[in-house]
Scaffold this active site. Sequence first.
Site, PDB file in Angstrom:
ATOM      1  N   LEU A   2       0.853  -1.181   0.000  1.00 41.03           N
ATOM      2  CA  LEU A   2       0.000   0.000   0.000  1.00 41.03           C
ATOM      3  C   LEU A   2       0.892   1.235   0.000  1.00 41.03           C
ATOM      4  O   LEU A   2       1.887   1.280   0.737  1.00 41.03           O
ATOM      5  CB  LEU A   2      -0.900   0.015   1.238  1.00 41.03           C
ATOM      6  N   ASP A   3       0.538   2.242  -0.802  1.00 40.77           N
ATOM      7  CA  ASP A   3       1.347   3.454  -0.792  1.00 40.77           C
ATOM      8  C   ASP A   3       1.061   4.261   0.464  1.00 40.77           C
ATOM      9  O   ASP A   3       0.189   3.925   1.265  1.00 40.77           O
ATOM     10  CB  ASP A   3       1.150   4.274  -2.072  1.00 40.77           C
ATOM     11  N   ILE A   4       1.803   5.338   0.637  1.00 44.71           N
ATOM     12  CA  ILE A   4       1.802   6.044   1.920  1.00 44.71           C
ATOM     13  C   ILE A   4       0.441   6.647   2.249  1.00 44.71           C
ATOM     14  O   ILE A   4       0.072   6.768   3.418  1.00 44.71           O
ATOM     15  CB  ILE A   4       2.908   7.130   1.932  1.00 44.71           C
ATOM     16  N   SER A  40      -2.534   5.401   1.394  1.00 47.11           N
ATOM     17  CA  SER A  40      -3.580   4.383   1.506  1.00 47.11           C
ATOM     18  C   SER A  40      -3.553   3.720   2.877  1.00 47.11           C
ATOM     19  O   SER A  40      -2.563   3.789   3.610  1.00 47.11           O
ATOM     20  CB  SER A  40      -3.411   3.328   0.412  1.00 47.11           C
ATOM     21  N   ARG A  80      -7.055   5.904  -7.965  1.00 47.81           N
ATOM     22  CA  ARG A  80      -7.249   7.358  -7.890  1.00 47.81           C
ATOM     23  C   ARG A  80      -7.482   7.944  -9.284  1.00 47.81           C
ATOM     24  O   ARG A  80      -8.324   8.825  -9.467  1.00 47.81           O
ATOM     25  CB  ARG A  80      -6.030   8.010  -7.236  1.00 47.81           C
TER      26      ARG A  80
END
Length: 325
Positions: free
Chosen positions: A100-102, A104, A239
């Site tokens: 997961l990116d920062i 999320s 997104r």
Amino acid sequence: MAQFAPGVFRTLHGLFAVYKPPGVHWKSVRDTVETNLLKELNALKQRPPRQQIRFLPAGTEGSNGLEVTRVPSAVPVLADHVLVKGPAFTHIRVGTGHRLDIQSSGVFVLGIGHGNKLLKDMYNSHFTRDYTVRGMLGKATEDFTELGKTIEKTTYDHITREKLERILAVIQGTNQKALITHSHLDLQSQEAYDLAVQGKLRPMVKSPPIILGIRCLEFSPPEFTLEIQCMHETQQYLRKMIHEIGLELRSSAVCTQVRRSRDGPFTVDCSLLRTQWDLGSIQGAIRECRAQTEGVSRGNPDREAAEGPIPGPSRGAEGEGELRA
């Protein structure tokens, strides 16, 4: 009775899930889990130091007191003392699943020991993942998030839930065609027909991101919430999809939240919160998840049990809630 550290260490083999909060890098989550495990393992009862035989003086003999009697004695080896050799456990390999990116949040799968091999098996099983994605109409930014640089502002009074659901139906239909294309099955075969009817048609090789199901959970302009089941995706792809939905609605939109509620057989309910990233909780999570990961290790996962129902736009008016697992 104090637990024996090497025995506890041998139980740390398998997969478990943690809940990654937003604003925290996935590496920080992994490193925090590893640090907590090492700290607690080194605080447990360790192996006693080895013993060696030394001839130690036991007293003096003779009138001048120079003759010394030496007797064999067992003494600990100082090289085994923790102040000399350092802590017994200095590294635990903690592997990560789909990251997961920062920005999320949600389910983040980790593996310890032979669980690192299971992570690879899980990747090759091509499980689907569920997300709750929130969007806001009326604005477009460079990075598709509400914090990005604004490049456009638009009206959204003309947008209704029905118009949004029509766009979602088009997205799902387009992705169904892509799913068939990347399944690499003979479309005229009985196998392909049966899988399609049962909703189990999956690409078994790496493919572009595919949306298997999408529906609207909430529509309160300018905000709306979508439930998405997908595979081979990134959070930035989701997104961008919110941005493109805004364009299709003759407006604009930004993504305000991406939350993963399921990754294969792992759901929010079995994910450890930050306050539970300790040795005991992780041991328990590995035990509880062992049954769920048996199918992964066999390379023949029960997809229906692990993935749950596929959401569709036609069910959007039935109610609101979290993703079903």
